[in-house]
Design an enzyme around this catalytic site. Structure first.
Site, PDB file in Angstrom:
ATOM      1  N   SER A  64      -0.769   1.260   6.862  1.00  0.00           N
ATOM      2  CA  SER A  64      -1.329   1.387   5.518  1.00  0.00           C
ATOM      3  C   SER A  64      -0.811   0.330   4.545  1.00  0.00           C
ATOM      4  O   SER A  64      -1.032  -0.859   4.740  1.00  0.00           O
ATOM      5  CB  SER A  64      -1.046   2.801   5.014  1.00  0.00           C
ATOM      6  OG  SER A  64      -1.737   3.041   3.825  1.00  0.00           O
ATOM      7  N   GLY A 500      10.599  11.716   1.300  1.00  0.00           N
ATOM      8  CA  GLY A 500      10.300  12.216   2.649  1.00  0.00           C
ATOM      9  C   GLY A 500      10.789  11.279   3.728  1.00  0.00           C
ATOM     10  O   GLY A 500      10.822  11.637   4.903  1.00  0.00           O
TER      11      GLY A 500
END
Length: 541
Positions: A64, A500
């Site tokens: 991405s 995260g």
């Protein structure tokens, strides 16, 4: 399962010693040279998942918006959604298994997930434009083949295109044709139908400059260009021919740095947008007459779409329930505008697309966008059926026309996942139909000034949150401290959450002025540093 073949092939894709990776919201992501064994093993996992659900599964090779040197992989479930959480656990186990345990773990997954070994398996593969992607997708194919799975390699596609293909295949073509032509035809047809209704506005309305992040978006937009109506003039920048993927460009760069990408020359009041590296995020922006840069992020995109849909629903006269789903990062002004002015219910969930998608499924129409520009609109089966029926059978002309517009919106939106191409066409159609300039869109509400910071900590797990990550439960005393700091400033709020992916705590603050937002963010970062085990020197203002 042929254990000899598994052993032989697995040895060709060895796991680097001491490497452990976690399957997160974005799948696996790291330096490309560390991923060969992961790709092979995700090929294995896709076959098991396909047999378990008796459907085609997707595998996308992409990282991405990460730098070009990185790569990654994510699995796509049957209806184009993200991999089921229980299987994220299996993915992590399989990725980190030592060579000699591989066979055992595959067998365990088969038992736990009730995988019927005798079923056929089918996998769709796609990849982005990174130099490492082709070789890595070959490793995926090795993994699929060793367990006897069938595969179709779509080669270079955007992430949302692969999600679309998987959904088409598993709905037996109801969602569309599982080809790139099918995707281009479905979207362009719906788009043309929509803008046919628009009051013809000046030439300037239809020019759009697109920063393609030097990624796959440029390739796919140029393939799609022949399908566009002549009224739409798109100009592609950062098309990947000269510069590196995501380098000083792309949606993530523009959102984080609040400035235009390199390689795109902006004139005052021109409409511009940026895709990210795999074309599943989009943000808009422009420069005003004084040269000041204005960012239009996911919150404002969600607001524009909500205004448009609410208007249509009122015309159709149906009691369909619409809601907007946001995360704690959504600007307070957007939430206030949606709830108080537009009177649309807003729900806040934890950060991560899967949480937003899941919540949006609870409504007839669920609009969700993260501030970073990743989002879409979901229509429930019942709502879709009702709208299509009204578009065909409604006697009242105005109601029927409004239902037809809604029907085209349903066909134009990629409901499987955020899709920069599809979202861009939805936005362009709405601006044309409403006769809005980019400045008028921006002026719907004014963002509260905000600041994002991060603090390095020894262990991010010391921070635990509740209320969709808006309040800290541990360490003791931290939330009370934040509450006291927030009270000092007008229109302010602040929250902290563990990253995260790395040992940092992310801090978000907003207030009535930029100076106050910066001060609040800094004071909160000091509180985190002192109460949550900060590393290195204390944060400086």
């Amino acid at each position: 399962m042929d254990s000899e073949a598994l052993k032989k092939y697995s040895a060709l894709h060895p796991k680097p010693a001491g490497l452990t990776l976690q399957y997160g919201t974005a799948g696996f992501r790291t330096k490309a040279e560390q991923l060969d064994h992961i790709m092979f093993r995700m090929g294995l996992l896709a076959v098991l998942r396909s047999k378990a659900v008796v459907s085609t599964i997707g595998i996308m090779v992409t990282a991405s918006h990460n730098p070009e040197e990185d790569n990654g992989v994510k699995l796509v479930d049957p209806l184009g959604e993200m991999l089921h959480p229980s299987w994220e656990e299996y993915a992590t186990q399989l990725a980190n298994a030592e060579e000699r345990e591989l066979q055992k773990i595959v067998t365990e997954i088969c038992q736990k997930a009730a995988v019927n070994q005798h079923k056929d398996a089918s996998v769709f593969i796609g990849r982005d434009t990174r130099p490492s992607s082709e070789k890595l997708s070959q490793s995926v194919i090795d993994g699929i083949s060793v367990l006897g799975g069938q595969y179709h390699d779509y080669g270079l596609v955007t992430t949302p295109q692969l999600h679309y293909m998987v959904c088409c295949r598993n709905t037996q073509g109801q969602y569309g044709k599982a080809t790139l032509e099918g995707y281009y035809e479905k979207l362009s047809k719906a788009f043309m139908e929509l803008i046919k209704q628009s009051p013809s506005s000046g030439e300037s309305q239809r020019h759009l400059k697109i920063d393609c992040a030097n990624g796959i978006g440029a390739l796919k937009l140029s393939e799609m260009e022949p399908y566009f109506p002549k009224e739409v003039l798109i100009h592609l920048y950062n098309d990947g021919t000269k510069e590196k993927l995501n380098h000083l460009c792309g949606a993530d760069f523009v959102k984080v740095h609040q400035k235009p990408p390199r390689g795109l020359d902006m004139k005052p009041n021109e409409r511009c947008c940026s895709f990210d590296g795999d074309a599943d995020r989009i943000v808009y922006y422009y420069k005003d007459a004084t040269g000041h840069f204005h960012l239009i992020d996911g919150d404002k995109i969600a607001t524009l779409i909500s205004i448009f849909l609410k208007d249509l629903l009122a015309k159709v006269g149906q009691t369909l329930k619409m809601a907007v789903v946001q995360t704690a990062y959504a600007n307070g002004s957007s939430t206030r505008y949606l709830e108080e002015t537009l009177k649309v219910p807003v729900h806040c969930v934890k950060t991560g697309v899967k949480h937003l998608h899941h919540k949006a499924q609870e409504f007839d129409i669920g609009v969700y966008f993260e501030a970073n520009g990743h989002g879409t609109v979901l229509f429930s089966k019942a709502a879709e059926t009702k709208i299509r029926q009204l578009a065909r059978e409604e006697k009242d002309d105005e109601k029927r026309e409004a239902a037809k517009v809604l029907e085209n919106v349903i066909d134009l939106i990629n409901q499987t996942v955020g899709d920069a191409v599809s979202d861009m066409l939805v936005i362009e159609a709405i601006l044309a139909l409403k006769g809005l300039t980019v400045q008028q869109w921006d002026a719907i509400y004014t963002d509260l000034p905000n600041r994002l910071l991060k603090v390095q900590v020894a262990d991010r797990r010391v921070i635990d949150t509740t209320d969709a990550e808006r309040r800290a439960v541990t360490p003791p005393g931290l939330q009370e401290k934040i509450d006291a700091l927030v009270k000092k400033y007008k229109l302010s709020r602040a929250f902290v959450r563990p990253s995260g992916t790395e040992d940092v705590v992310r801090i978000y603050a907003e207030a009535d002025t930029q100076e106050n937002a910066d001060a609040l963010a800094h004071e909160v970062s000091l509180a985190v540093y002192h109460l949550a085990g900060g590393k290195g020197a204390p944060p400086q203002p």
